[in-house]
Motif scaffolding. Structure first.
Motif, PDB file in Angstrom:
ATOM      1  N   THR A  52      34.894  67.355  61.860  1.00 47.58           N
ATOM      2  CA  THR A  52      35.027  65.865  62.332  1.00 47.58           C
ATOM      3  C   THR A  52      36.132  65.578  62.989  1.00 47.58           C
ATOM      4  OG1 THR A  52      35.657  65.227  60.421  1.00 47.58           O
ATOM      5  CG2 THR A  52      33.223  65.190  60.467  1.00 47.58           C
ATOM      6  N   GLU A 119      28.716  61.114  52.692  1.00 44.03           N
ATOM      7  CA  GLU A 119      29.664  62.251  52.382  1.00 44.03           C
ATOM      8  C   GLU A 119      29.597  62.564  51.014  1.00 44.03           C
ATOM      9  OE1 GLU A 119      33.562  60.848  55.099  1.00 44.03           O
ATOM     10  OE2 GLU A 119      33.774  60.656  52.893  1.00 44.03           O
ATOM     11  N   ARG A 148      30.349  65.287  55.755  1.00 46.14           N
ATOM     12  CA  ARG A 148      29.697  64.312  56.082  1.00 46.14           C
ATOM     13  C   ARG A 148      28.729  64.592  56.887  1.00 46.14           C
ATOM     14  NH1 ARG A 148      33.854  61.572  59.678  1.00 46.14           N
ATOM     15  NH2 ARG A 148      34.745  61.059  57.532  1.00 46.14           N
TER      16      ARG A 148
END
Length: 177
Positions: A52, A119, A148
């Protein structure tokens, strides 16, 4: 889009706690196996795509409960630094990786530690076999992950690799752990 991500496609923030525990565990394990395969096969672009934008990639030194902002770490990369690390590996000029190490890792004891909305925190043990010109090395670690759920499936938010022997000198750790 993965099947699990597809099932959450209409939700703005999927709640992973609504999944059956066995389903969540299976999907998490599949993601960890994918991440391991990409690292072992030196698929740097594929591995980097798993992260991410707010990611942290951390290998503590001298213990497991250190503060990376105040104490030395073997690695403590934010998302930008992960990209730099990948670009360096792709140059072929990492002398400790010429020729590059042959790697094989085993992931075990996968546990779901906590689920918060989209998450999930995960713990796992990892054993990495490294073969290179210096010889064979076994790296044992206790990893923690924060994953996530996104539209494209799970992504790594945080990966902490606690090497079992991180209180000893580490001569070279020039591959993706």
């Amino acid at each position: 889009m993965t099947a699990l991500a597809h099932s959450f496609a209409d939700a703005s923030a999927p709640d992973l706690a609504k999944l059956e525990p066995a389903t969540l565990h299976h999907q998490v394990a599949q993601f960890l196996y994918l991440e391991a395969r990409l690292a072992d096969t030196h698929d740097y672009d594929g591995w980097e795509a798993l992260w991410t934008g707010d990611a942290i990639y951390w290998v503590p030194a001298n213990g497991d409960d250190t503060d990376p902002e105040k104490e030395m770490s073997v690695l403590y990369d934010n998302r930008s630094r992960i990209g730099v690390r990948i670009r360096q590996l792709k140059t072929g000029r990492r002398h400790t990786q010429t020729p590059r190490s042959e790697l094989a890792r085993v992931i075990s004891n996968i546990e779901i530690a906590e689920v918060r909305g989209p998450e999930v925190d995960v713990r796992a043990n990892v054993l990495i076999y490294e073969d290179n010109l210096r010889g064979d090395t076994l790296w044992a670690a206790r990893n923690t992950y924060r994953l996530r759920m996104t539209d494209d499936g799970f992504r790594l938010v945080r990966k902490k690799i606690c090497l079992v022997n991180n209180n000893k000198p580490i001569y070279t750790l020039s591959f993706l752990v």
